[in-house]
Design a protein around this motif. Structure first.
Motif, PDB file in Angstrom:
ATOM      1  N   MET A 170       6.310   5.719 -10.819  1.00  0.00           N
ATOM      2  CA  MET A 170       5.589   4.610 -10.203  1.00  0.00           C
ATOM      3  C   MET A 170       6.300   4.097  -8.947  1.00  0.00           C
ATOM      4  O   MET A 170       5.676   3.516  -8.063  1.00  0.00           O
ATOM      5  N   LEU A 171       7.612   4.330  -8.877  1.00  0.00           N
ATOM      6  CA  LEU A 171       8.379   3.854  -7.729  1.00  0.00           C
ATOM      7  C   LEU A 171       8.289   4.795  -6.535  1.00  0.00           C
ATOM      8  O   LEU A 171       8.623   4.414  -5.415  1.00  0.00           O
ATOM      9  N   TYR A 172       7.858   6.033  -6.761  1.00  0.00           N
ATOM     10  CA  TYR A 172       7.833   7.008  -5.666  1.00  0.00           C
ATOM     11  C   TYR A 172       6.999   6.539  -4.468  1.00  0.00           C
ATOM     12  O   TYR A 172       7.474   6.600  -3.320  1.00  0.00           O
ATOM     13  N   PRO A 173       5.748   6.060  -4.667  1.00  0.00           N
ATOM     14  CA  PRO A 173       4.964   5.609  -3.509  1.00  0.00           C
ATOM     15  C   PRO A 173       5.645   4.470  -2.748  1.00  0.00           C
ATOM     16  O   PRO A 173       5.532   4.388  -1.519  1.00  0.00           O
ATOM     17  N   VAL A 174       6.355   3.605  -3.475  1.00  0.00           N
ATOM     18  CA  VAL A 174       7.078   2.512  -2.816  1.00  0.00           C
ATOM     19  C   VAL A 174       8.134   3.087  -1.870  1.00  0.00           C
ATOM     20  O   VAL A 174       8.301   2.634  -0.734  1.00  0.00           O
ATOM     21  N   MET A 175       8.817   4.128  -2.340  1.00  0.00           N
ATOM     22  CA  MET A 175       9.878   4.740  -1.530  1.00  0.00           C
ATOM     23  C   MET A 175       9.305   5.436  -0.303  1.00  0.00           C
ATOM     24  O   MET A 175       9.842   5.331   0.805  1.00  0.00           O
ATOM     25  N   GLN A 176       8.204   6.168  -0.489  1.00  0.00           N
ATOM     26  CA  GLN A 176       7.594   6.835   0.658  1.00  0.00           C
ATOM     27  C   GLN A 176       7.079   5.805   1.661  1.00  0.00           C
ATOM     28  O   GLN A 176       7.208   5.983   2.870  1.00  0.00           O
ATOM     29  N   GLY A 177       6.515   4.727   1.149  1.00  0.00           N
ATOM     30  CA  GLY A 177       6.043   3.672   2.034  1.00  0.00           C
ATOM     31  C   GLY A 177       7.171   3.001   2.782  1.00  0.00           C
ATOM     32  O   GLY A 177       7.025   2.613   3.948  1.00  0.00           O
ATOM     33  N   TYR A 178       8.326   2.895   2.122  1.00  0.00           N
ATOM     34  CA  TYR A 178       9.493   2.279   2.764  1.00  0.00           C
ATOM     35  C   TYR A 178       9.979   3.113   3.953  1.00  0.00           C
ATOM     36  O   TYR A 178      10.464   2.576   4.945  1.00  0.00           O
ATOM     37  N   ASP A 179       9.820   4.429   3.848  1.00  0.00           N
ATOM     38  CA  ASP A 179      10.160   5.295   4.987  1.00  0.00           C
ATOM     39  C   ASP A 179       9.373   4.873   6.230  1.00  0.00           C
ATOM     40  O   ASP A 179       9.919   4.794   7.330  1.00  0.00           O
ATOM     41  N   SER A 180       8.084   4.624   6.051  1.00  0.00           N
ATOM     42  CA  SER A 180       7.234   4.208   7.181  1.00  0.00           C
ATOM     43  C   SER A 180       7.676   2.861   7.731  1.00  0.00           C
ATOM     44  O   SER A 180       7.635   2.620   8.941  1.00  0.00           O
ATOM     45  N   LEU A 181       8.092   1.992   6.831  1.00  0.00           N
ATOM     46  CA  LEU A 181       8.557   0.670   7.242  1.00  0.00           C
ATOM     47  C   LEU A 181       9.828   0.779   8.084  1.00  0.00           C
ATOM     48  O   LEU A 181       9.976   0.114   9.115  1.00  0.00           O
TER      49      LEU A 181
END
Length: 403
Positions: A170-181
């Motif tokens: 469940m945390l994976y999308p958060v991490m990928q999104g953080y890359d964009s941030l």
């Protein structure tokens, strides 16, 4: 071979969906310089043709003057993405990730233009993800709903069947999104299976008061066995494959999938359009059309002269029944023999003619394995290797055993 790119290539070629398409078109025609992101998790040593589709889109942005941000997911690769998985993916070790990354940059430059290196920025997402505190992660996770995650098709299916879904996934999308941030991406590329993860970047950017990134999603292509092209299944055509392997594997693409394989080529060098292919299929031998596709792929990565050579070798081998001249030889002393014998299944894996024992058994059952020209059907067969023994898988993969 001359390759060219245009705004139309960005907006129309190999595109399934664009989120904020109007804003993207305005930016492309106004001269605005964009930060364009693509993330790749090094879950295998090779980059395959399916992954080359967004890479060629990235190349188009590069040629149009934009800034390219390639995120190598050495941190997210350990965590594992559940986007296209029917079951939980085991966590990879940092050792496995580092081993897989050895030749990644080399492969990326097979697509990107090395003469414009100043526009390309490489990052490993461990640079920032490994430094996140629990408090910071909790703040990021607050932007997402558990309900949204568990409604994803594959996740919902696993929950309904009673399979485990880990909190880590469940945390994976958060991490990928953080890359964009972290790189303040204006545009992110990815396959249609990445839609949920790509949207996570927009969510986090909005949370921080930034303009959400434009998303460009490309279609996924099927492999030569009809399944999705996946490194974990071993059914891939890789950038590091030899010219002969690329040509031969392309010739095994089913007739009705040829249109998909146009997408692994820049549009400016397509041998025909999808419409032309459809109209010609009824009047020409599909094999000849497939050969044009295979030649173009090899010319793209190895040059036109090499494409001519492997095409002639292919015709000679399969039309005239000749064996290839460059059969790889393997010493009998290098085989893991027991009492001078070895299981055929294990031999195929050792000779890298099959990626796994399961796949080796499947190849034998389907009649795709020959020893000295004789088809083998016994998945439990144990053989005594001999000098000059010829092992063949399919029509084009050979190994010769030597004393």
């Amino acid at each position: 071979m001359t390759i060219s790119f245009s705004v139309e290539d960005v907006l129309q070629t190999a595109v399934s969906e664009i989120i904020d398409a109007e804003r993207l078109q305005t930016a492309l025609t106004s001269g605005e310089k964009l930060r364009v992101k693509l993330g790749i998790d090094p879950t295998s040593p090779d980059i395959h043709l399916g992954r080359s589709i967004p890479l060629w889109k990235l190349r188009a942005f590069q040629e149009l003057g934009h800034e390219i941000y390639l995120i190598i997911g050495d941190f997210t690769g350990q965590v594992g993405d559940t986007s296209d998985k029917e079951s939980e993916r085991p966590m990879m070790t940092i050792g496995q990730i580092n081993e897989n990354m050895v030749r990644y940059e080399e492969q990326l430059w097979m697509v990107l233009n090395p003469e414009k290196k100043e526009q390309v920025h490489f990052h490993h997402n461990s640079e920032w993800l490994s430094k996140l505190s629990l408090g910071e992660l909790a703040g990021l996770a607050d932007a997402f709903s558990v309900n949204t995650f568990i409604k994803r098709e594959l996740v919902a299916r696993r929950l309904e069947s009673g399979s485990r879904v880990s909190l880590r996934e469940m945390l994976y999308p958060v991490m990928q999104g953080y890359d964009s941030l972290m790189i303040e991406a204006h545009v992110e590329l990815g396959g249609t299976d990445q839609r949920f993860n790509l949207l996570a970047g927009r969510t986090l950017q909005e949370q921080k008061g930034l303009t959400p990134q434009v998303l460009i999603m490309n279609p996924l292509i099927s492999s030569t066995d009809g399944r999705k092209m996946s490194s974990s299944w071993g059914n891939v055509i890789s950038l590091l494959n030899s010219s002969a392997d690329k040509f031969g594997k392309m010739m095994t693409v089913p007739d009705d999938q040829m249109t998909e394989y146009l997408l692994v080529l820049p549009r400016s060098i397509w041998p025909f359009s999808a419409e032309e292919l459809a109209s010609r299929m009824g009047n020409e031998n599909p094999r000849d059309l497939k050969m044009q596709l295979a030649w173009t792929l090899v010319a793209l990565y190895h040059g036109e002269q090499e494409a001519d050579r492997v095409k002639e070798a292919y015709i000679s081998q399969f039309s005239e029944g000749q064996l290839p001249e460059d059969i790889q030889e393997v010493s009998l002393n290098d085989l893991p023999l027991e009492n001078d014998s070895i299981e055929l299944v294990g031999l195929l894996v050792h000779l890298q003619l099959a990626p796994s024992r399961t796949e080796a058994r499947r190849l034998i059952e389907q009649g795709g394995v020959r020893i000295n020209g004789d088809a083998q059907s016994d998945v439990f067969l144990t053989i005594t290797p001999q000098d000059q023994m010829l092992i063949q898988v399919g029509k084009r993969n050979f190994r010769r055993l030597i004393a």
